[in-house]
Design a protein around this motif. Sequence first.
Motif, PDB file in Angstrom:
ATOM      1  N   ARG A   1       0.839  -1.202   0.000  1.00  0.00           N
ATOM      2  CA  ARG A   1       0.000   0.000   0.000  1.00  0.00           C
ATOM      3  C   ARG A   1       0.872   1.251   0.000  1.00  0.00           C
ATOM      4  O   ARG A   1       1.871   1.306   0.704  1.00  0.00           O
ATOM      5  N   PRO A   2       0.490   2.260  -0.779  1.00  0.00           N
ATOM      6  CA  PRO A   2       1.232   3.519  -0.736  1.00  0.00           C
ATOM      7  C   PRO A   2       1.241   4.104   0.675  1.00  0.00           C
ATOM      8  O   PRO A   2       0.319   3.875   1.466  1.00  0.00           O
ATOM      9  N   LYS A   3       2.266   4.876   0.982  1.00  0.00           N
ATOM     10  CA  LYS A   3       2.427   5.466   2.312  1.00  0.00           C
ATOM     11  C   LYS A   3       1.195   6.261   2.733  1.00  0.00           C
ATOM     12  O   LYS A   3       0.742   6.160   3.874  1.00  0.00           O
ATOM     13  N   SER A   4       0.625   7.045   1.815  1.00  0.00           N
ATOM     14  CA  SER A   4      -0.543   7.864   2.172  1.00  0.00           C
ATOM     15  C   SER A   4      -1.733   6.993   2.564  1.00  0.00           C
ATOM     16  O   SER A   4      -2.506   7.366   3.455  1.00  0.00           O
ATOM     17  N   VAL A   5      -1.885   5.843   1.940  1.00  0.00           N
ATOM     18  CA  VAL A   5      -2.975   4.936   2.290  1.00  0.00           C
ATOM     19  C   VAL A   5      -2.729   4.340   3.674  1.00  0.00           C
ATOM     20  O   VAL A   5      -3.626   4.298   4.518  1.00  0.00           O
ATOM     21  N   ARG A   6      -1.503   3.887   3.925  1.00  0.00           N
ATOM     22  CA  ARG A   6      -1.171   3.327   5.240  1.00  0.00           C
ATOM     23  C   ARG A   6      -1.421   4.362   6.331  1.00  0.00           C
ATOM     24  O   ARG A   6      -2.015   4.050   7.368  1.00  0.00           O
ATOM     25  N   GLU A   7      -0.984   5.594   6.092  1.00  0.00           N
ATOM     26  CA  GLU A   7      -1.162   6.644   7.091  1.00  0.00           C
ATOM     27  C   GLU A   7      -2.634   6.969   7.309  1.00  0.00           C
ATOM     28  O   GLU A   7      -3.068   7.168   8.447  1.00  0.00           O
ATOM     29  N   ALA A   8      -3.418   7.021   6.226  1.00  0.00           N
ATOM     30  CA  ALA A   8      -4.851   7.310   6.361  1.00  0.00           C
ATOM     31  C   ALA A   8      -5.541   6.210   7.156  1.00  0.00           C
ATOM     32  O   ALA A   8      -6.371   6.487   8.032  1.00  0.00           O
ATOM     33  N   LEU A   9      -5.203   4.980   6.893  1.00  0.00           N
ATOM     34  CA  LEU A   9      -5.812   3.871   7.628  1.00  0.00           C
ATOM     35  C   LEU A   9      -5.349   3.857   9.078  1.00  0.00           C
ATOM     36  O   LEU A   9      -6.132   3.549   9.977  1.00  0.00           O
ATOM     37  N   ASP A  10      -4.083   4.200   9.311  1.00  0.00           N
ATOM     38  CA  ASP A  10      -3.583   4.284  10.691  1.00  0.00           C
ATOM     39  C   ASP A  10      -4.304   5.390  11.462  1.00  0.00           C
ATOM     40  O   ASP A  10      -4.671   5.203  12.620  1.00  0.00           O
ATOM     41  N   ARG A  11      -4.510   6.539  10.806  1.00  0.00           N
ATOM     42  CA  ARG A  11      -5.232   7.635  11.467  1.00  0.00           C
ATOM     43  C   ARG A  11      -6.650   7.194  11.809  1.00  0.00           C
ATOM     44  O   ARG A  11      -7.148   7.468  12.901  1.00  0.00           O
ATOM     45  N   ALA A  12      -7.292   6.511  10.893  1.00  0.00           N
ATOM     46  CA  ALA A  12      -8.652   6.034  11.147  1.00  0.00           C
ATOM     47  C   ALA A  12      -8.661   5.035  12.301  1.00  0.00           C
ATOM     48  O   ALA A  12      -9.540   5.062  13.150  1.00  0.00           O
ATOM     49  N   ALA A  13      -7.660   4.176  12.339  1.00  0.00           N
ATOM     50  CA  ALA A  13      -7.589   3.167  13.405  1.00  0.00           C
ATOM     51  C   ALA A  13      -7.332   3.809  14.756  1.00  0.00           C
ATOM     52  O   ALA A  13      -7.774   3.284  15.783  1.00  0.00           O
ATOM     53  N   ASN A  14      -6.636   4.930  14.773  1.00  0.00           N
ATOM     54  CA  ASN A  14      -6.306   5.593  16.033  1.00  0.00           C
ATOM     55  C   ASN A  14      -7.313   6.667  16.427  1.00  0.00           C
ATOM     56  O   ASN A  14      -7.161   7.297  17.472  1.00  0.00           O
ATOM     57  N   SER A  15      -8.333   6.865  15.604  1.00  0.00           N
ATOM     58  CA  SER A  15      -9.336   7.891  15.920  1.00  0.00           C
ATOM     59  C   SER A  15     -10.234   7.400  17.048  1.00  0.00           C
ATOM     60  O   SER A  15     -10.157   6.260  17.485  1.00  0.00           O
ATOM     61  N   GLU A  16     -11.128   8.250  17.488  1.00  0.00           N
ATOM     62  CA  GLU A  16     -12.016   7.886  18.591  1.00  0.00           C
ATOM     63  C   GLU A  16     -12.918   6.719  18.239  1.00  0.00           C
ATOM     64  O   GLU A  16     -13.419   6.030  19.130  1.00  0.00           O
TER      65      GLU A  16
END
Length: 133
Positions: free
Chosen positions: A56-71
């Motif tokens: 996965r491209p870095k931006s996709v990994r980061e977006a999914l990580d942000r979603a996983a770490n959200s409330e």
Amino acid sequence: MFDDDNAKYFVVVNSEEQYSIWPEGRDLPDGWTAVGVARPRNECLDHIERVWTDMRPKSVREALDRAANSENSGSFATQGSRMVLSQLVDADELKAMSPEELRNMLANLDDDVIYGEDEDEQPLAPRPAADGA
């Protein structure tokens, strides 16, 4: 050009942490950076196989990580969106998507998760009737 086993190549990486090889002596394409020294093609490909473990491209990994770490990281919808994304879109499609296209795709996945597309899962809400039905 890229299949000459006698030529030397660089391992190259872009800002999305995607890897490739590039022939020694040729100008690198914009957005790509050489990693290490020029070496035989098979050594470059072996290196890429070892280090590029998440396609996965870095931006996709980061977006999914942000979603996983959200409330809502523990919510069914967030978990389902990640699962559906990984099953519906292959790595080549993800690489070709702009960040805006990815955001839109993720937003559209929510309906499938909320209304339940998997017969083994209970939907969170009943699906609204289709127009004209």
